[in-house]
Enzyme design. Structure first.
Site, short mmCIF file in Angstrom:
data_model
loop_
_atom_site.label_atom_id
_atom_site.label_comp_id
_atom_site.label_asym_id
_atom_site.label_seq_id
_atom_site.Cartn_x
_atom_site.Cartn_y
_atom_site.Cartn_z
CE LYS A 1 -47.18 29.17 9.38
NZ LYS A 1 -47.26 29.30 7.93
N GLY B 1 -46.52 38.96 12.08
CA GLY B 1 -47.74 38.83 11.28
C GLY B 1 -48.77 39.83 11.76
CB SER B 2 -52.36 40.04 11.18
OG SER B 2 -52.77 38.77 11.63
CB THR B 3 -52.78 43.20 15.47
OG1 THR B 3 -51.73 44.11 15.14
CG2 THR B 3 -53.20 43.44 16.91
N GLY C 1 -51.45 37.53 16.19
CA GLY C 1 -50.57 37.70 17.35
C GLY C 1 -51.31 37.40 18.65
CD GLU D 1 -41.02 43.01 16.06
OE1 GLU D 1 -41.66 44.05 15.84
OE2 GLU D 1 -40.05 42.96 16.84
CB CYS E 1 -45.00 45.74 9.62
SG CYS E 1 -43.23 45.60 9.72
CD GLU F 1 -50.86 46.56 9.06
OE1 GLU F 1 -51.45 45.55 9.48
OE2 GLU F 1 -49.63 46.69 9.11
P1 NAD Z 1 -50.85 36.55 9.35
O1 NAD Z 1 -50.95 36.85 10.77
O2 NAD Z 1 -52.07 36.09 8.65
O3 NAD Z 1 -49.74 35.44 9.07
C1 NAD Z 1 -48.43 35.53 9.56
C2 NAD Z 1 -47.92 34.13 9.77
O4 NAD Z 1 -48.68 33.53 10.81
C3 NAD Z 1 -48.04 33.21 8.56
O5 NAD Z 1 -46.93 32.34 8.53
C4 NAD Z 1 -49.31 32.43 8.88
O6 NAD Z 1 -49.37 31.17 8.27
C5 NAD Z 1 -49.20 32.30 10.38
N1 NAD Z 1 -50.47 32.07 11.06
C6 NAD Z 1 -51.73 32.33 10.64
N2 NAD Z 1 -52.63 31.95 11.56
C7 NAD Z 1 -51.92 31.44 12.61
C8 NAD Z 1 -52.27 30.90 13.87
N3 NAD Z 1 -53.54 30.79 14.25
N4 NAD Z 1 -51.30 30.49 14.70
C9 NAD Z 1 -49.99 30.62 14.35
N5 NAD Z 1 -49.60 31.10 13.16
C10 NAD Z 1 -50.54 31.52 12.29
O7 NAD Z 1 -50.26 37.85 8.70
P2 NAD Z 1 -49.92 38.09 7.17
O8 NAD Z 1 -51.19 38.47 6.50
O9 NAD Z 1 -49.14 36.96 6.61
O10 NAD Z 1 -48.92 39.33 7.29
C11 NAD Z 1 -49.38 40.62 7.26
C12 NAD Z 1 -49.35 41.22 8.64
O11 NAD Z 1 -48.08 41.07 9.24
C13 NAD Z 1 -49.59 42.72 8.62
O12 NAD Z 1 -50.53 43.05 9.60
C14 NAD Z 1 -48.24 43.32 8.95
O13 NAD Z 1 -48.27 44.55 9.56
C15 NAD Z 1 -47.62 42.28 9.80
N6 NAD Z 1 -46.17 42.37 9.72
C16 NAD Z 1 -45.50 42.89 10.77
C17 NAD Z 1 -44.12 43.02 10.75
C18 NAD Z 1 -43.37 43.59 11.92
O14 NAD Z 1 -42.19 43.37 12.05
N7 NAD Z 1 -44.01 44.30 12.82
C19 NAD Z 1 -43.40 42.60 9.64
C20 NAD Z 1 -44.11 42.08 8.56
C21 NAD Z 1 -45.51 41.96 8.63
#
Ligand code: NAD
Length: 504
Positions: free
Chosen positions: A194, A247-249, A252, A270, A304, A401
Site C-alpha cells: 500500500k 510511517g509515524s510512531t 506504528g 520504521e 525520518c 518530530e
Molecule cells: P502515517 O503513519 O500517517 O502513514 C504512513 C502510511 O501508513 C501511509 O501509507 C498511510 O496511509 C498508512 N496508514 C495510516 N493509518 C494507518 C492505519 N491505521 N493502519 C495501517 N496503515 C495506516 O505517516 P506519514 O505521515 O505518511 O509519514 C510520516 C512519518 O513517517 C514520520 O513520522 C516519519 O518519521 C515516518 N517515517 C519513518 C521512516 C523510517 O524509516 N524510520 C521513513 C519515512 C517516514
C-alpha cells in the site's frame, strides 16, 4: 482497465519527457478500479491544485490481492522458483528502472515536491541500487547444517514467510518501496503493497515495470487507498504473515495492535525520529555546518533520520551559528524542476499546515527565529528553511518530530553533556557526530541511543548497511543482510541416520 490514469508532459528545463500510465489497484499483474469504483485526488504540491486521480482501494481489494499473492506463492514463486531465477527477474527490473530513471525521478518531483536532481541522483539511484543489491542475495539464502550426534543430520532451511504486507510513507515513495520489496522478493515472498495516498505515482508506475520485467502474476500486488481502510485491512488480514510498515510512531502502534489481534503476524516498524547532530569543538566548522544543514533540510526536512536537533559546543557556538545560518540562507527554493533549486514544497497541505503550526509554537514559546520562519509565496506548500535558537528542552519544537525544514540549535558544555542532551528523546533512529578527533567521535557514537550514527556526515544511508531505530523509532532493520532476516522463517529438519527406537 481502470478509469483512472495519469498523463503528464514535463516541459521543464531539466527534464522534458512525458509519462502516461493507469493508476488503478494492481492485482495479478493487472490494473483495475477499486471494488467501490471511487477515486482519490492527488495534489500538486507546487500549485495546490489537483494533479490526477487514483483508484481508491478497499478491504475487499486487499482480500483479492492476498488471494492472488497466495496463489503465486503456491505455483510460480516462493519455493517453486529457484533463487537464481528470482535474481534474474530482479536484475531485469533494475535495468528497466535504469531505462526509466528520469521518468521515475520526475514522478517523485511532481508528486512529492522533491527537486528533480535530488530525486534522480539520490532517491531513484538508490532505489535501483537496492533492487540490484537484493538480486545478488536471491540465490544466497542459505540455511545451516547443525552438528548434534553421529546418528542425526540436522539442518535449517530459510523459507519465505508467505504473503507480506508493505505499507509505505509519502516522503521517499519509490525508495522505501524498493527497501521493502528487495529483501521480500529475494527471499521468495509475495507482497501486497500500500503506497501512501499522498504520493503513490512512482510506486504505481513501478508496477508496470514489474510486469514488463516478467514477474509472474500475483507476486507483487498494490492496493492504493487510505490508511484507515486499506492499511487497516492489510494489518488485520489473516492471510498476511508479516507487515513491514514505515510511517509515524502513532500509526506504528496501531499496526502492532492489529497484527497481535489477527494472526499474531510479525511486524517491522520504521517510525519517527528527532535525531541529534552533535558538533564538538574540534570539528571542521565549515564541513559540519554544511552537513548539519543537509541533515535537517534535505528533502524539505521530510526525512525520518533528519538531524533536526543541532547541539554545538559552547566554545565554538558563535562561529558555528554564523556559518550555519549563512549556509541555510543560501538554500535556493522554488519549482522542483528548476536547475539550481535545492528546496521544493512540502508534500501536502495537511503537512504544510502541521509544520507552520510548529513554527508558530516555537515563536509563541519564545524561541528566536535566526533564519526563515514563514511560508514562501502564496501558492503551493513552500516553507522557508527555518532555524530556531534560544530554545529549551521543554519547547515543542525541541521535543516533537516536525518532519519539516525546521532546525533547533542548542549549546552543550562537554562531551558528556552532549551525549546526555542528545539522548534526551523518546526516539532513537539516528545521530550525527562532528569532530576531527576520530577517537572522540567514535567514543561519542558508541554512547548514542540510536540505531544509526553518522560520523562527519549525515543522513546518508547505503543499501548494504542496516537502517532502523530503537526506542519509539521502531523495530527491526531494513537494508543490508540484516533486512533478509525479517523475510524468512527458519525451518529445522531432523534426519535420523541410525538411531533405533524400540518400544515394548
Ligand atoms: P502515517 O503513519 O500517517 O502513514 C504512513 C502510511 O501508513 C501511509 O501509507 C498511510 O496511509 C498508512 N496508514 C495510516 N493509518 C494507518 C492505519 N491505521 N493502519 C495501517 N496503515 C495506516 O505517516 P506519514 O505521515 O505518511 O509519514 C510520516 C512519518 O513517517 C514520520 O513520522 C516519519 O518519521 C515516518 N517515517 C519513518 C521512516 C523510517 O524509516 N524510520 C521513513 C519515512 C517516514
Amino acid at each position: 482497465m481502470p478509469g483512472t490514469s495519469f498523463s503528464y508532459d514535463f516541459s521543464s528545463k531539466v527534464y522534458t519527457g512525458k509519462t502516461s500510465f493507469k493508476t488503478g489497484v494492481f492485482i495479478n499483474n493487472e490494473f483495475r478500479d477499486g471494488s467501490e469504483g471511487t477515486t482519490i485526488d492527488i495534489m500538486n504540491p507546487v500549485t495546490g491544485g489537483v494533479l490526477t486521480q487514483i483508484s481508491e482501494g478497499t478491504a475487499q481489494d486487499v482480500d483479492t490481492a492476498v488471494q492472488a499473492a497466495k496463489a503465486a506463492l503456491a505455483t510460480t514463486w516462493g519455493l517453486k522458483c529457484p533463487g537464481a531465477k528470482r535474481s534474474l527477474l530482479m536484475n531485469k527490473l533494475a535495468n528497466l528502472m535504469e531505462e526509466h530513471h528520469d521518468e521515475l525521478s520526475a514522478l517523485e518531483a511532481v508528486d512529492v515536491g522533491k527537486t528533480f536532481n535530488w530525486a534522480k541522483n539520490a532517491d531513484v539511484a538508490a532505489a535501483i541500487a537496492t533492487i540490484r543489491y537484493y538480486a545478488g542475495w536471491a540465490d544466497k539464502i542459505l540455511g545451516q547444517v547443525i552438528e548434534t550426534t553421529e546418528a542425526k543430520l540436522a539442518y535449517t532451511r530459510h523459507e519465505p514467510i508467505g504473503v507480506v504486507g508493505q505499507i509505505l510513507p509519502w516522503n521517499f515513495p519509490l525508495l522505501i518501496m524498493c527497501w521493502k520489496l528487495g529483501p521480500a522478493l529475494a527471499t521468495g515472498n509475495t507482497a501486497v503493497i500500500k503506497p501512501a495516498e499522498v504520493a503513490p505515482l512512482s510506486c504505481i508506475r513501478m508496477c508496470e515495470l514489474i510486469v514488463e520485467a516478467g514477474f509472474p502474476a500475483g507476486v507483487v500486488n498494490m492496493v492504493t487507498g487510505y490508511g484507515h481502510t486499506v492499511g487497516t485491512a492489510i494489518t488485520a488480514h489473516n492471510g498476511i504473515e508479516m507487515v513491514s510498515f514505515t510511517g509515524s510512531t502513532f500509526t506504528g502502534g496501531k499496526v502492532m495492535e492489529n497484527a497481535a489481534n489477527s494472526n499474531i503476524k510479525d511486524v517491522t516498524l520504521e517510525l519517527g525520529g528527532k535525531g541529534p547532530c552533535i558538533v564538538l569543538e574540534d570539528a571542521d566548522i565549515d564541513k559540519a555546518a554544511n552537513w548539519a544543514a543537509f541533515g535537517v533540510f534535505w528533502s524539505q526536512g521530510q526525512v525520518c533520520c533528519a538531524g533536526s536537533r543541532i547541539f554545538v559546543q559552547e566554545s565554538i557556538y558563535e562561529k558555528f551559528i554564523a556559518r550555519f545560518t549563512q549556509v541555510v540562507r543560501s538554500i535556493k527554493a522554488g519549482d522542483p524542476f528548476g536547475e539550481s533549486i535545492w528546496h521544493g514544497p512540502q508534500a501536502s497541505q495537511q503537512h504544510f499546515d502541521r509544520i507552520m503550526g510548529y513554527i508558530q509554537s516555537g515563536k509563541d514559546e519564545g524561541a528566536t527565529v535566526a533564519v526563515g520562519g514563514n511560508r514562501i509565496g502564496t501558492e503551493g506548500y513552500f516553507i522557508e528553511p527555518t532555524v530556531f535558537t534560544d530554545v529549551n528542552p521543554n519547547m515543542r519544537v525541541v521535543k516533537e518530530e516536525i518532519f519539516g525544514p525546521v532546525a533547533v540549535v542548542l549549546k552543550f558544555k562537554d562531551q558528556a553533556d552532549a551525549i546526555r542532551q542528545g539522548n534526551d528523546t523518546e526516539y532513537g533512529l539516528s545521530a550525527a557526530i562532528f569532530s576531527e578527533n576520530i577517537t572522540k567521535a567514535i567514543e561519542t557514537a558508541h554512547q548514542m541511543q540510536a540505531g544509526m550514527t553518522f560520523i562527519n556526515c549525515n543522513v546518508s544511508p547505503e543499501c548494504q548497511v542496516p537502517f532502523g531505530g530503537i526506542k519509539k523509532s521502531g523495530i527491526g532493520r531494513e537494508l543490508g543482510e540484516y533486512a533478509l532476516r525479517s523475510y524468512y522463517t527458519v525451518k529445522a529438519v531432523h534426519v535420523n541416520l541410525g538411531l533405533e527406537m524400540n518400544i515394548g
